[in-house]
Design a protein around this motif. Structure first.
Motif, PDB file in Angstrom:
ATOM      1  N   GLY A  17      21.050   2.643   7.558  1.00  0.00           N
ATOM      2  CA  GLY A  17      20.807   1.526   8.342  1.00  0.00           C
ATOM      3  C   GLY A  17      20.598   2.680   9.266  1.00  0.00           C
ATOM      4  N   ASP A  18      21.133   3.006  10.486  1.00  0.00           N
ATOM      5  CA  ASP A  18      20.389   3.301  11.956  1.00  0.00           C
ATOM      6  C   ASP A  18      20.077   4.618  11.738  1.00  0.00           C
ATOM      7  N   SER A  19      19.982   5.557  10.354  1.00  0.00           N
ATOM      8  CA  SER A  19      19.600   6.881  10.319  1.00  0.00           C
ATOM      9  C   SER A  19      17.876   6.925  10.475  1.00  0.00           C
ATOM     10  N   ILE A  20      17.215   6.198  10.067  1.00  0.00           N
ATOM     11  CA  ILE A  20      15.236   5.924  10.561  1.00  0.00           C
ATOM     12  C   ILE A  20      15.590   5.209  11.806  1.00  0.00           C
ATOM     13  N   PRO A  21      14.758   6.027  13.192  1.00  0.00           N
ATOM     14  CA  PRO A  21      14.539   4.561  14.219  1.00  0.00           C
ATOM     15  C   PRO A  21      13.091   3.562  13.804  1.00  0.00           C
ATOM     16  N   LEU A  22      12.928   2.917  14.477  1.00  0.00           N
ATOM     17  CA  LEU A  22      11.908   2.012  14.000  1.00  0.00           C
ATOM     18  C   LEU A  22      11.768   1.700  15.061  1.00  0.00           C
ATOM     19  N   VAL A  23      10.295   2.139  15.628  1.00  0.00           N
ATOM     20  CA  VAL A  23       9.609   1.002  16.731  1.00  0.00           C
ATOM     21  C   VAL A  23       8.444  -0.692  16.214  1.00  0.00           C
ATOM     22  N   LEU A  24       9.278  -1.291  15.998  1.00  0.00           N
ATOM     23  CA  LEU A  24       8.119  -2.090  16.174  1.00  0.00           C
ATOM     24  C   LEU A  24       7.225  -3.176  17.377  1.00  0.00           C
TER      25      LEU A  24
ATOM     26  N   GLU B 242       9.675  -7.954  10.951  1.00  0.00           N
ATOM     27  CA  GLU B 242      11.191  -8.292  11.101  1.00  0.00           C
ATOM     28  C   GLU B 242      11.789  -7.982   9.171  1.00  0.00           C
ATOM     29  N   ASP B 243      10.715  -8.243   8.407  1.00  0.00           N
ATOM     30  CA  ASP B 243      11.367  -7.473   7.285  1.00  0.00           C
ATOM     31  C   ASP B 243      11.612  -6.333   6.576  1.00  0.00           C
ATOM     32  N   ILE B 244      10.307  -5.323   7.503  1.00  0.00           N
ATOM     33  CA  ILE B 244      10.689  -3.880   7.155  1.00  0.00           C
ATOM     34  C   ILE B 244      11.596  -3.263   8.328  1.00  0.00           C
ATOM     35  N   ALA B 245      12.228  -4.064   9.399  1.00  0.00           N
ATOM     36  CA  ALA B 245      13.332  -3.807   9.986  1.00  0.00           C
ATOM     37  C   ALA B 245      14.927  -4.203   9.210  1.00  0.00           C
ATOM     38  N   HIS B 246      14.350  -5.380   9.102  1.00  0.00           N
ATOM     39  CA  HIS B 246      15.165  -5.341   7.811  1.00  0.00           C
ATOM     40  C   HIS B 246      15.652  -4.914   6.489  1.00  0.00           C
ATOM     41  N   TYR B 247      14.868  -4.530   6.136  1.00  0.00           N
ATOM     42  CA  TYR B 247      15.099  -3.741   4.757  1.00  0.00           C
ATOM     43  C   TYR B 247      15.602  -1.994   4.774  1.00  0.00           C
ATOM     44  N   THR B 248      14.256  -1.743   6.345  1.00  0.00           N
ATOM     45  CA  THR B 248      15.032  -0.818   6.445  1.00  0.00           C
ATOM     46  C   THR B 248      16.652  -0.268   6.902  1.00  0.00           C
ATOM     47  N   LYS B 249      17.072  -1.105   7.554  1.00  0.00           N
ATOM     48  CA  LYS B 249      18.545  -1.650   8.284  1.00  0.00           C
ATOM     49  C   LYS B 249      19.354  -1.167   6.637  1.00  0.00           C
ATOM     50  N   ASN B 250      19.025  -2.479   5.823  1.00  0.00           N
ATOM     51  CA  ASN B 250      20.409  -2.698   4.818  1.00  0.00           C
ATOM     52  C   ASN B 250      20.192  -1.181   3.814  1.00  0.00           C
ATOM     53  N   LEU B 251      18.711  -0.653   4.095  1.00  0.00           N
ATOM     54  CA  LEU B 251      18.790   0.625   2.854  1.00  0.00           C
ATOM     55  C   LEU B 251      19.161   1.971   3.751  1.00  0.00           C
TER      56      LEU B 251
ATOM     57  N   GLU C 199       1.130  -0.930   0.191  1.00  0.00           N
ATOM     58  CA  GLU C 199      -0.380   0.277  -0.291  1.00  0.00           C
ATOM     59  C   GLU C 199       1.022   1.582   0.084  1.00  0.00           C
ATOM     60  N   LEU C 200       2.366   0.996   0.532  1.00  0.00           N
ATOM     61  CA  LEU C 200       2.844   2.738   0.679  1.00  0.00           C
ATOM     62  C   LEU C 200       3.672   2.824  -0.199  1.00  0.00           C
ATOM     63  N   GLY C 201       3.848   1.157  -1.167  1.00  0.00           N
ATOM     64  CA  GLY C 201       3.774   2.474  -2.986  1.00  0.00           C
ATOM     65  C   GLY C 201       5.777   1.325  -3.004  1.00  0.00           C
ATOM     66  N   SER C 202       6.673   1.220  -2.309  1.00  0.00           N
ATOM     67  CA  SER C 202       7.861   0.922  -2.792  1.00  0.00           C
ATOM     68  C   SER C 202       8.343   0.854  -0.795  1.00  0.00           C
ATOM     69  N   VAL C 203       9.399   0.333  -1.279  1.00  0.00           N
ATOM     70  CA  VAL C 203      10.299  -0.352   0.272  1.00  0.00           C
ATOM     71  C   VAL C 203      11.478   1.004   0.129  1.00  0.00           C
ATOM     72  N   CYS C 204      12.044   1.593  -0.727  1.00  0.00           N
ATOM     73  CA  CYS C 204      12.051   3.325  -1.195  1.00  0.00           C
ATOM     74  C   CYS C 204      11.547   4.275  -0.702  1.00  0.00           C
ATOM     75  N   CYS C 205      10.671   4.273  -0.442  1.00  0.00           N
ATOM     76  CA  CYS C 205       9.780   5.521   0.209  1.00  0.00           C
ATOM     77  C   CYS C 205       9.814   5.550   1.960  1.00  0.00           C
ATOM     78  N   LEU C 206      10.324   4.167   2.402  1.00  0.00           N
ATOM     79  CA  LEU C 206      10.846   4.953   4.122  1.00  0.00           C
ATOM     80  C   LEU C 206      11.781   5.367   4.390  1.00  0.00           C
ATOM     81  N   GLY C 207      12.280   6.220   3.572  1.00  0.00           N
ATOM     82  CA  GLY C 207      13.148   6.717   3.276  1.00  0.00           C
ATOM     83  C   GLY C 207      13.012   8.456   3.294  1.00  0.00           C
ATOM     84  N   GLN C 208      11.576   8.573   3.268  1.00  0.00           N
ATOM     85  CA  GLN C 208      11.374   9.990   3.401  1.00  0.00           C
ATOM     86  C   GLN C 208      10.792  10.301   4.587  1.00  0.00           C
ATOM     87  N   TYR C 209      11.239   9.133   6.460  1.00  0.00           N
ATOM     88  CA  TYR C 209      10.050   9.730   7.288  1.00  0.00           C
ATOM     89  C   TYR C 209      11.258   9.432   8.520  1.00  0.00           C
ATOM     90  N   ASP C 210      11.159  10.204   8.917  1.00  0.00           N
ATOM     91  CA  ASP C 210      11.532  10.462  10.474  1.00  0.00           C
ATOM     92  C   ASP C 210      11.769   9.076  11.400  1.00  0.00           C
TER      93      ASP C 210
END
Length: 107
Positions: free
Chosen positions: A76-83, A65-74, A40-51
């Protein structure tokens, strides 16, 4: 005034998303977008536009867990992720997912 904090909520529970959206409306410098899935978001790359990204652990076809891995790989630690999880036992979350997760919250 500072730019609003951009938050993304990914949760397949539409009632929960609606509740969080209503609470977020109270805060002027919070810009919340919510969606039910990464598709629904559209792309994993869209994750980068959020704080900050808040994601449900159990999303069906793709997990938080998959989204956490994608975010970390793309990004790094620049975007905090709350599970978040409604599971009474959070032991099912593997140790490897913690690498990409800033916080784990039980809802």
């Amino acid at each position: 005034m500072a730019a609003p904090t951009k938050v993304l909520l990914i949760d397949d529970d539409s009632s929960y998303r609606l509740l969080v959206e209503k609470v977020a409306e109270r805060y002027e410098n919070l810009d919340l977008k919510s969606c039910g899935s990464l598709v629904e978001l559209g792309s994993v790359c869209c994750l980068g536009q959020y704080d900050v990204i808040i994601v449900d652990y159990d999303l069906g076809m793709i997990s938080g867990e998959d989204i956490a891995h994608y975010t970390k790989n793309l990004f790094g630690d620049s975007i905090p992720l709350v599970l978040i999880s409604s599971s009474p036992r959070l032991e099912h979350i593997s140790g490897t997912v913690l690498e990409g997760v800033s916080f784990i919250l039980k809802r």
